[in-house]
Scaffold this active site. Structure first.
Site, PDB file in Angstrom:
ATOM      1  N   ASP A 192       0.867  -1.176   0.000  1.00 32.90           N
ATOM      2  CA  ASP A 192       0.000   0.000   0.000  1.00 32.90           C
ATOM      3  C   ASP A 192       0.905   1.228   0.000  1.00 32.90           C
ATOM      4  O   ASP A 192       2.098   1.124   0.291  1.00 32.90           O
ATOM      5  CB  ASP A 192      -0.884  -0.012   1.259  1.00 32.90           C
ATOM      6  CG  ASP A 192      -1.757   1.234   1.364  1.00 32.90           C
ATOM      7  OD1 ASP A 192      -2.308   1.652   0.333  1.00 32.90           O
ATOM      8  OD2 ASP A 192      -1.874   1.797   2.467  1.00 32.90           O
ATOM      9  N   SER A 193       0.292   2.370  -0.283  1.00 31.90           N
ATOM     10  CA  SER A 193       1.046   3.627  -0.224  1.00 31.90           C
ATOM     11  C   SER A 193       1.554   3.890   1.197  1.00 31.90           C
ATOM     12  O   SER A 193       2.528   4.596   1.390  1.00 31.90           O
ATOM     13  CB  SER A 193       0.142   4.770  -0.661  1.00 31.90           C
ATOM     14  OG  SER A 193      -1.037   4.764   0.126  1.00 31.90           O
ATOM     15  N   CYS A 246      -3.899  -1.018  -1.935  1.00 33.49           N
ATOM     16  CA  CYS A 246      -4.178   0.408  -2.136  1.00 33.49           C
ATOM     17  C   CYS A 246      -5.156   0.588  -3.301  1.00 33.49           C
ATOM     18  O   CYS A 246      -4.893   0.119  -4.412  1.00 33.49           O
ATOM     19  CB  CYS A 246      -2.858   1.098  -2.455  1.00 33.49           C
ATOM     20  SG  CYS A 246      -2.973   2.845  -2.754  1.00 33.49           S
ATOM     21  N   CYS A 269     -11.281   3.017  -0.474  1.00 35.37           N
ATOM     22  CA  CYS A 269      -9.982   3.521   0.011  1.00 35.37           C
ATOM     23  C   CYS A 269      -9.608   2.721   1.255  1.00 35.37           C
ATOM     24  O   CYS A 269     -10.476   2.388   2.066  1.00 35.37           O
ATOM     25  CB  CYS A 269     -10.101   5.002   0.347  1.00 35.37           C
ATOM     26  SG  CYS A 269      -8.632   5.704   1.116  1.00 35.37           S
ATOM     27  N   HIS A 284      -8.412   3.564   3.950  1.00 29.90           N
ATOM     28  CA  HIS A 284      -8.672   4.198   5.245  1.00 29.90           C
ATOM     29  C   HIS A 284     -10.146   4.173   5.657  1.00 29.90           C
ATOM     30  O   HIS A 284     -10.461   4.341   6.826  1.00 29.90           O
ATOM     31  CB  HIS A 284      -8.212   5.661   5.201  1.00 29.90           C
ATOM     32  CG  HIS A 284      -6.726   5.828   5.196  1.00 29.90           C
ATOM     33  ND1 HIS A 284      -5.909   5.189   4.294  1.00 29.90           N
ATOM     34  CD2 HIS A 284      -5.905   6.565   5.994  1.00 29.90           C
ATOM     35  CE1 HIS A 284      -4.647   5.536   4.518  1.00 29.90           C
ATOM     36  NE2 HIS A 284      -4.627   6.374   5.552  1.00 29.90           N
TER      37      HIS A 284
HETATM   38  N1  DGL Z   1      -4.030   3.828   0.185  1.00 30.45           N
HETATM   39  C1  DGL Z   1      -4.704   4.901  -0.503  1.00 30.45           C
HETATM   40  C2  DGL Z   1      -5.947   4.323  -1.198  1.00 30.45           C
HETATM   41  O1  DGL Z   1      -6.492   3.316  -0.815  1.00 30.45           O
HETATM   42  C3  DGL Z   1      -5.089   6.027   0.438  1.00 30.45           C
HETATM   43  C4  DGL Z   1      -3.917   6.848   0.922  1.00 30.45           C
HETATM   44  C5  DGL Z   1      -3.183   7.516  -0.226  1.00 30.45           C
HETATM   45  O2  DGL Z   1      -3.731   8.458  -0.838  1.00 30.45           O
HETATM   46  O3  DGL Z   1      -2.100   7.075  -0.536  1.00 30.45           O
HETATM   47  O4  DGL Z   1      -6.386   4.886  -2.157  1.00 30.45           O
END
Ligand code: DGL
Length: 281
Positions: free
Chosen positions: A24-25, A87, A198, A200
């Protein structure tokens, strides 16, 4: 019986004993790991959070694709049997390129979410919320459309939600107010299903349910991704069904910044976290 991290000789004989790579990011993808551990606790998971370059959701598709390929290369070098792109932003932009570069089963979060939304909707009108990168890509619309052309998708980028979650404002009047603002148009438009597109957003499920109301079904892309990966691994005969599972977390920026957050996303005590450097491709 493999040990905590299976030996090379054992994994060579039994590919199912190799770990799964998840990236993930940042740390948000641990929401997917949490669901994977719930569904298949015997799996060893190697997690990479690109915390030095988070967020991806505000960046161009080209940049996100380059970062995602570097993330994947790190995990592939660890000998993983499959890749999970936890992600949404990276899944939306990078899956075709990842598929071309790496020859191992690779799963994103978007297709499982689109399938679940297709099954959940009663009136055929689906809402999708995500980062700017995810919404701009149109990936959910495209996949929902491929599943059923009759369905209508209304999307909304919600760039303020990631910082609110990272601040820990999960049950907070400011977060509810932001959600009301973002969701009002699609709720007025009559969506009956909402995809939390997303990493989060699963942490905001209660607030989102409160704002969206009981008539709107929520699709948690972390849950649906984990269930999809389980099915696919079973199908490829790659699912570990014995041995002790666990997760090893790697990040690309300093560890201290992420420890608390890792516990929140994983829903449990902090695990060993290691800082790593990624090679450029
Ligand atoms: N992990 C990213 C997503 O699911 C959210 C956080 C980011 O913008 O990197 O899109």
């Amino acid at each position: 019986m493999p040990g905590r991290w299976a030996t090379a000789a054992f994994t060579a004989m039994n590919p199912a004993a190799q770990p799964i790579g998840v990236f993930d990011s940042g740390i948000g993808g641990l929401t997917v790991v949490r669901q994977m551990q719930r569904l298949f606790p015997n799996e060893q998971i190697i997690y990479l959070g690109d915390t030095a370059r988070v967020p991806y959701g505000t960046k161009s598709a080209e940049t996100v694709t380059r970062f995602a390929c570097e993330d994947a290369a790190f995990l592939v070098a660890q000998g993983v049997k499959a890749l999970v792109v936890a992600c949404n932003s990276a899944s939306a932009s990078a899956l075709p390129e990842l598929g071309e570069r790496f020859s191992l089963p690779t799963f994103g979060v978007i297709l499982p979410g689109a399938i679940a939304a297709n099954e959940a909707t009663r009136n055929g009108h689906i809402g999708v919320i995500g980062t700017q990168a995810t919404i701009r890509s149109g990936a959910y619309e495209r996949l929902v459309g491929e599943l059923n052309r009759e369905l209508r998708v209304t999307s909304q980028a919600c760039p303020l939600l990631v910082p609110l979650v990272e601040e820990g404002w999960l049950d907070h009047e400011v977060t509810d107010a932001v959600l009301r603002e973002y969701l009002a148009p699609m709720l007025a438009g009559g969506v009956d299903t909402l995809v939390l597109g997303c990493t989060h957003y699963p942490l905001l499920k209660e607030s989102i349910a409160r704002v969206a109301g009981p008539e709107v079904a929520l699709v948690d892309s972390a849950e649906t991704c984990a269930a999809f990966v389980q099915q696919e691994l079973q199908w490829h005969n790659l699912l570990a069904t014995e041995g002790e599972g666990g997760v090893r977390i790697h990040v690309t920026d300093e560890i201290e910044r992420v420890r608390d957050m890792a516990e929140r996303f994983l829903g449990g005590p902090s695990h060993a976290v290691q800082q790593v450097e990624l090679g450029a491709l």
